[in-house]
Design a protein around this motif. Sequence first.
Motif, mmCIF file in Angstrom:
data_model
loop_
_atom_site.group_PDB
_atom_site.id
_atom_site.type_symbol
_atom_site.label_atom_id
_atom_site.label_comp_id
_atom_site.label_asym_id
_atom_site.label_seq_id
_atom_site.Cartn_x
_atom_site.Cartn_y
_atom_site.Cartn_z
ATOM 1 N N TYR A 9 8.848 5.184 0.646
ATOM 2 C CA TYR A 9 8.335 5.670 -0.359
ATOM 3 C C TYR A 9 8.853 7.195 -0.144
ATOM 4 O O TYR A 9 8.623 7.807 0.951
ATOM 5 C CB TYR A 9 6.857 5.486 -0.162
ATOM 6 N N GLN B 53 4.096 1.735 -0.807
ATOM 7 C CA GLN B 53 5.340 1.158 -1.097
ATOM 8 C C GLN B 53 5.323 -0.405 -1.776
ATOM 9 O O GLN B 53 4.675 -1.164 -0.831
ATOM 10 C CB GLN B 53 6.576 1.041 -0.152
ATOM 11 N N MET C 40 2.952 6.169 3.758
ATOM 12 C CA MET C 40 3.713 5.798 2.969
ATOM 13 C C MET C 40 4.198 4.456 2.870
ATOM 14 O O MET C 40 4.674 3.883 1.708
ATOM 15 C CB MET C 40 5.321 6.864 3.194
#
Length: 87
Positions: free
Chosen positions: A85, A67, A63
Motif C-alpha cells: 500500500y 491493501q 498498510m
Amino acid sequence: MLRKLFVDHPEAVNETYGEHFYVAGRFGLLMILAGLGTIIHGFIPGFHTRTGSNMIRKLHGEMTRRQPRQAPPVSTAPFAMQLEYEI
C-alpha cells in the motif's frame, strides 16, 4: 492535470481524497514522532530503544491490512522490500 494530482491515486487505493488526506497525514505525523524518538535514542542510547522499529512494524501492518488482497509481486532483487500500500 488536477484529477491526476488529487483524485487518481486516492481512487487507486480505494479512498476518497479526504480519507487519503487523513491516512497519509496520520502516517506522516507518526513517522515524524518516531523519527524524533530515534534521534533522541542516537544521543542517549538508553532512551527510546525500540521506538523506530516498533513504529515501522505498526505502520507496515496497517498498510498491509488496508491493501486489497492480491498475490504479492515476485522480486528477483536481494533484500528488496515492496510495500503493498502506498501513501
